[in-house]
Design a protein around this motif. Sequence first.
Motif, mmCIF file in Angstrom:
data_model
loop_
_atom_site.group_PDB
_atom_site.id
_atom_site.type_symbol
_atom_site.label_atom_id
_atom_site.label_comp_id
_atom_site.label_asym_id
_atom_site.label_seq_id
_atom_site.Cartn_x
_atom_site.Cartn_y
_atom_site.Cartn_z
ATOM 1 N N GLN A 389 4.998 13.897 -13.187
ATOM 2 C CA GLN A 389 5.129 12.474 -12.879
ATOM 3 C C GLN A 389 5.920 12.263 -11.599
ATOM 4 O O GLN A 389 5.566 11.400 -10.782
ATOM 5 N N ASP A 390 6.996 13.040 -11.410
ATOM 6 C CA ASP A 390 7.780 12.925 -10.177
ATOM 7 C C ASP A 390 6.934 13.283 -8.958
ATOM 8 O O ASP A 390 7.007 12.621 -7.915
ATOM 9 N N LEU A 391 6.126 14.363 -9.101
ATOM 10 C CA LEU A 391 5.263 14.770 -7.996
ATOM 11 C C LEU A 391 4.218 13.695 -7.691
ATOM 12 O O LEU A 391 3.949 13.390 -6.515
ATOM 13 N N ARG A 392 3.645 13.111 -8.737
ATOM 14 C CA ARG A 392 2.640 12.067 -8.534
ATOM 15 C C ARG A 392 3.258 10.834 -7.860
ATOM 16 O O ARG A 392 2.667 10.252 -6.952
ATOM 17 N N ARG A 393 4.453 10.463 -8.298
ATOM 18 C CA ARG A 393 5.125 9.310 -7.684
ATOM 19 C C ARG A 393 5.456 9.583 -6.230
ATOM 20 O O ARG A 393 5.312 8.709 -5.371
ATOM 21 N N ALA A 394 5.910 10.817 -5.939
ATOM 22 C CA ALA A 394 6.231 11.162 -4.559
ATOM 23 C C ALA A 394 4.977 11.133 -3.683
ATOM 24 O O ALA A 394 5.012 10.667 -2.536
ATOM 25 N N THR A 395 3.868 11.631 -4.230
ATOM 26 C CA THR A 395 2.609 11.611 -3.475
ATOM 27 C C THR A 395 2.141 10.182 -3.211
ATOM 28 O O THR A 395 1.730 9.842 -2.099
ATOM 29 N N GLU A 396 2.205 9.357 -4.245
ATOM 30 C CA GLU A 396 1.806 7.949 -4.080
ATOM 31 C C GLU A 396 2.697 7.247 -3.062
ATOM 32 O O GLU A 396 2.215 6.446 -2.256
ATOM 33 N N ALA A 398 4.298 8.667 -0.527
ATOM 34 C CA ALA A 398 3.961 9.167 0.805
ATOM 35 C C ALA A 398 2.662 8.535 1.313
ATOM 36 O O ALA A 398 2.559 8.158 2.484
ATOM 37 N N GLU A 399 1.661 8.414 0.423
ATOM 38 C CA GLU A 399 0.401 7.780 0.827
ATOM 39 C C GLU A 399 0.618 6.311 1.186
ATOM 40 O O GLU A 399 0.044 5.813 2.159
ATOM 41 N N ARG A 400 1.443 5.641 0.421
ATOM 42 C CA ARG A 400 1.714 4.233 0.697
ATOM 43 C C ARG A 400 2.428 4.061 2.034
ATOM 44 O O ARG A 400 2.103 3.173 2.820
ATOM 45 N N GLU A 404 1.071 2.159 5.407
ATOM 46 C CA GLU A 404 1.867 1.113 6.071
ATOM 47 C C GLU A 404 2.058 1.433 7.550
ATOM 48 O O GLU A 404 2.003 0.538 8.396
ATOM 49 N N ARG A 405 2.276 2.727 7.862
ATOM 50 C CA ARG A 405 2.428 3.124 9.273
ATOM 51 C C ARG A 405 1.138 2.875 10.041
ATOM 52 O O ARG A 405 1.160 2.375 11.172
ATOM 53 N N GLU A 406 0.009 3.245 9.453
ATOM 54 C CA GLU A 406 -1.278 3.019 10.111
ATOM 55 C C GLU A 406 -1.529 1.530 10.331
ATOM 56 O O GLU A 406 -2.038 1.115 11.385
ATOM 57 N N GLN A 407 -1.159 0.734 9.353
ATOM 58 C CA GLN A 407 -1.342 -0.712 9.482
ATOM 59 C C GLN A 407 -0.473 -1.275 10.597
ATOM 60 O O GLN A 407 -0.917 -2.129 11.373
#
Length: 444
Positions: A389-396, A398-400, A404-407
Motif C-alpha cells: 500500500q505504501d508503494l502504491r501510494r508513493a507511485t500514485e 509521483a504520477e500525480r 501537475e508538472r506537465e500541466q
Amino acid sequence: MNGNEVLRIVDSIHRDKSIDKEIVFEGVEQAILSAARKHFGEEEVIEVHIDRTSGQPMVKTNGREIDRDELGDILGRISAQTAKQVMIQKIREAERDTLFDEYAQLRGQIVSGTVTRNEGSAITVNIGKAEAILPRSEMIPGESHRPNERIRAVVLEVKKMGPRVRVVLSRAHPDFVRRLLELEIPEVNERIIEIRSLAREAGYRTKVAVSCADSNIDPVGACVGVRGARIRNVGEELGGERIEVVRWNDSLQVLVPNAMQPSEVEDVILCPMLGRVLVLVRDDQLSLAIGKRGQNVRLASKLVGWDIDVMTREELDQQLDQAVVAYSQIPGVSEELAEGLVSQGFLSFEDLSVIEPDELMEMGSLTQEQADVIVEYAERESERIEKEQDLRRATEKAERQSQEREQRRAEEARASSPPVESKVPPAAESTSEASVEEAAGNKS
C-alpha cells in the motif's frame, strides 16, 4: 531586635502580602540564621528559634544560648543587610507559592483577561495577579488577538518557573467548551443536565453527549435553547465553531447512531474483542456519515470511546467473504475458525495480528504453538500488505506530481508564446478580387 518588633513585622507582612504567619516566622528565623553565620562563620552549629507568642528570638551556637545584648551586636549593619535580603527572598518565594496555589485551584476553569502583548508564537494575557500565556497551539485555528482585547480561556497548566508562576491558557482544549456550556446553560451548571462525553476539533466541530435524570426534561432541547440561542452563543465565542448536542445512552446500540448524526444509521455491529463498532449505512448516507476528511466518524469515535468503521452492507459482505478466504489459507486455521474470527470483527490480517493468543486458543481449541504460528503469519501478511500500500501510494503521488508538472509546463508555454494573427496573402487577395469581378461580369 525585640519580640514586639518581630510580631509587628510578621503581622504586617501577613496582612499586606496574604502570607501565612508561620511562613513569615520561618523567613525571619532564616534571616537571623544567615546573619549569625556571617558573624560566627559557616562551620559553627547555629540554632535559631522565635517564640510564636512573644516574638522573642533565641539563638544558640554550639549549644550556648546568646544573650540579647550580644545578639544585638551580631545583627549589625552588614548582618542586618544580609538578613533583609534573605527575608525579601523568602517573602517572594512565599508570594509565588501562594499565587501558585491560587491558580492551581483554577486548573480546568475559565478565566478572563486582557491581551497585553502579541509575540507571534504566543500572546501574553493579564489575568489579575499574574500574567498568563496563550500559546499559538492552544488558540482556535484562524483566530487572532490584539492588545487590550478581552478574551476568555481555560487554565490548562500552572507551574513554578524560578521566582515566577507560569500560567498556560487554552482556547482549543475540550474543557473550554465544557465550561462555556456551564456558563450559558443553567441546567448544566446546576448538574440537572450532565455532560457525559465531549469530542472536539477546535475551530471546526464539537460533539457533546448529554443526559438528564429527570425524564420530564429534554436535555438536548435545553442545551440548544429556543431557536438555538444558547448553543449559538457558545459557537460565537468559539469563532463560529459548529456545536452538535446528542442524547447519551448507556447502550452502544443507541448511542452510536446518536453520535453519528446527522447521518442515518441502518445497523450497528459490536466487536468487543477489538473495541470496534461497525456502522452500516446506505450508499447515499456514506459520505455524510464519514464527514469531510473523516471528521464526523472521528468525532463520533471519540465521543463513544470505541473505534468506528463506516461501510455499506455490500462492502461488509465483500470484506466478510474476503476475510474467510484469506484466513482459511493460514496453516492451522479451519474454515470454522475462520468464520468465527470474522464473526468477532476480525476482517484483516492487521486485525488478526493483534489478537491475544489466549483468546485465539480458546476460540479454535488450539495449542499455544499453533496460536503463535497463526499470529506470526498474520503479522507477516499485515506488514507485506502495508508495504504494498505504501508503494502504491508513493507511485500514485509521483504520477500525480508528474502530471501537475506537465500541466504547469503546458500553461507556461501557452502564456509565453505570441498570439498568431491571421493574414490573407497578397496573391490570394488578387485572386479573390478577380473572382468577384468575374462573377459580377457573368451575372451582367
